[in-house]
Design a protein around this motif. Structure first.
Motif, short mmCIF file in Angstrom:
data_model
loop_
_atom_site.label_atom_id
_atom_site.label_comp_id
_atom_site.label_asym_id
_atom_site.label_seq_id
_atom_site.Cartn_x
_atom_site.Cartn_y
_atom_site.Cartn_z
N ASP A 323 7.59 2.75 1.25
CA ASP A 323 7.26 2.68 2.67
C ASP A 323 6.62 1.31 2.93
O ASP A 323 5.65 0.94 2.26
N HIS A 325 4.51 0.25 4.83
CA HIS A 325 3.06 0.27 5.05
C HIS A 325 2.26 0.36 3.75
O HIS A 325 1.07 0.12 3.74
N HIS A 326 2.94 0.72 2.68
CA HIS A 326 2.23 0.86 1.41
C HIS A 326 2.42 -0.35 0.50
O HIS A 326 1.99 -0.35 -0.64
#
Ligand code: NDP
Ligand code: HSE
Length: 437
Positions: A323, A325-326
């Motif tokens: 992801d 965002h990670h």
């Protein structure tokens, strides 16, 4: 698992090294990445020149064939320069491809725009090879030192200029001859004035400062001075006083802003970094928790730089399906957390100085000079007057100052140069103790 497909833009020093390392260590790299990293296409200008290395790898002279190829997952930009590199990288991002680049000029000048586009598209742009060749300094700063408030960093981050300084000092070689050698060894930039005038080091310093302090790339605010004005006499006098001269990139958190500067610098010869020679690079980073840490290795050349490019390829391959965002943020800090701390004008920088001037050997000269320095609030650490040469009336005087503010030194230099007893210009080289405190 299906191989990840890579398109190479450029098969020169670094592109060629990257292909060679990927091929030679294919098995080991696959074991690390979790899947095969397969180069499926490369763009060059001259196909005949690239053919012996490329073998059966498909080649094109149109780099847009690579960035627009739907089968390619990662574009590796190794052609250098601003255009068409910028357009190619932006188009690769727009096409949803991850990008790996060694192009510090591009990242320092257009990084803000490139990272914003990559963030919006959810793709990675990795640039380990852009700073200090094979040394994993981006990874160290962005991840290994993430607990720290970085106080300052200082680095020998241009291999070509360090090679020139070393050969001149050790072998008395002529500047132009050593530069030619650096070009033949593949260390120098396409335009070698970038190396000699500190511009390449300023590109790299700009990138390091963004990651160290969480600020945008601000290359235009970096102070840049190269090695072309250095003389053998200064190198010799510095050594007599226990110092080495290195082209340093320095980024320092000061009280009212950030110092961002590249210039020749006297460093005590007992410091490890003062003994980094040839095309080797080293970066000294001071974090508040860890203290000083030093990173050393080959700063240029085909395979050392390829080592960093391939490390980025493995990183991107591992995180390809994560992801967005990670993932670790491009500039170490979350994109909405970048600070607007100002970069200080050079006049406000605080450092120590080596000053060399040529003066008539007559009474009162030293008194005039020391009075000017005292009036400018500059305290002298050491002073040496050399013997006049056979039949000469003028002598070299060398002064080392304590730390002071640059604008005071500039004012004092102007007054010293105006003295009747002083001939010509004052040579000013900044001096850093690089102590751990
Ligand atoms: P080279 O000049 O050796 O190689 C450039 C390659 O790009 C060549 O294959 C060239 O093709 C190709 N190329 C250039 N323009 C185009 C174009 N418009 N279309 C297609 N192909 C093109 O450069 P380096 O490998 O030395 O440097 C590459 C990048 O890596 C630069 O950004 C440099 O600053 C950076 N870097 C270099 C290091 C080094 O030690 N050399 C170390 C760290 C970073 P052709 O040969 O056919 O003209
Ligand atoms: N020209 C650069 C140097 C290449 O000499 O350091 C590595 O970035």
């Amino acid at each position: 698992m299906k191989p990840i497909h890579v398109g190479l833009l450029g098969l020169g020093t670094v592109g060629g090294g990257t292909l060679t390392v990927l091929r030679r260590n294919a098995e080991e790299i696959t074991r690390r990445a979790g899947r095969e990293i397969r180069v499926v296409r490369a763009a060059v200008r001259n196909i005949d020149k690239a053919k012996p290395l490329a073998g059966d790898l498909p080649l094109t002279t149109n780099p847009f064939d690579v960035v627009d190829d739907p089968a390619i997952d990662i574009v590796v930009e190794l052609i250098g320069g601003l255009e068409p590199a910028r357009e190619l990288v932006m188009q690769a991002i727009a096409n949803g491809k991850h990008v790996v680049t060694a192009n510090k000029h591009l990242v320092a000048k257009h990084g803000n725009e490139i990272f914003a586009a990559a963030q919006a598209k959810g793709v990675m742009v990795a640039f380990e090879a852009a700073v200090a060749g094979g040394i994993p300094i981006i990874k160290a700063l962005r991840e290994g030192l993430t607990a720290n408030r970085i106080e300052w960093l200082a680095g020998i981050i241009n291999g070509t200029s360090n090679f020139i300084l070393t050969e001149m000092r050790d072998k008395g070689a002529a500047f132009e001859d050593v530069l030619k050698q650096a070009q033949e060894l593949g260390y120098a930039e396409a335009d070698p004035t970038f190396d000699i005038e500190g511009i390449d080091a300023a590109h790299k310093l700009t990138i390091l400062s963004a990651i160290a302090f969480g600020i945008p790339m601000q290359f235009d605010r970096a102070y840049t001075e190269g090695i072309s004005r250095l003389t053998r006499a200064d190198v010799k006098y510095a050594e007599e006083l226990g110092y080495r001269i290195k082209l340093l990139g320095i980024a320092r958190r000061a009280e009212n802003g950030i110092e961002l500067r590249v210039h020749p610098t006297l460093i005590p010869e007992r410091r490890l970094i003062a003994n980094v020679d040839g095309a080797m690079n080293a970066v000294l980073v001071k974090g508040d928790a860890v203290g000083p840490t030093l990173y050393y290795g080959a700063g240029a050349g085909a395979e050392p730089t390829a080592s960093a490019v391939v490390a980025d390829l493995v990183d991107v391959t591992r995180l390809h399906t994560a992801d967005p965002h990670h993932r670790v943020p491009h500039l170490a800090f979350q994109p909405d957390q970048l600070a607007d701390t100002p970069i200080l004008p050079m006049d406000e920088v605080r450092t120590a100085y080596y000053l060399r001037l040529r003066a008539f050997d007559r009474p009162g000269v030293l008194a005039d000079i020391t009075r000017i320095l005292a009036d400018s609030d500059i305290s002298i650490d050491a002073m040496v007057q050399k013997e006049p040469g056979e039949g000469e009336e003028q002598v070299d005087i060398i002064l080392l100052t304590h730390v002071t503010v640059e604008k005071n030194v500039n004012a004092a230099i102007a007054k010293i140069e105006a003295l009747d007893s002083v001939a010509g210009k004052v040579m000013r080289i900044r001096l850093e103790e690089l102590a751990s405190k």
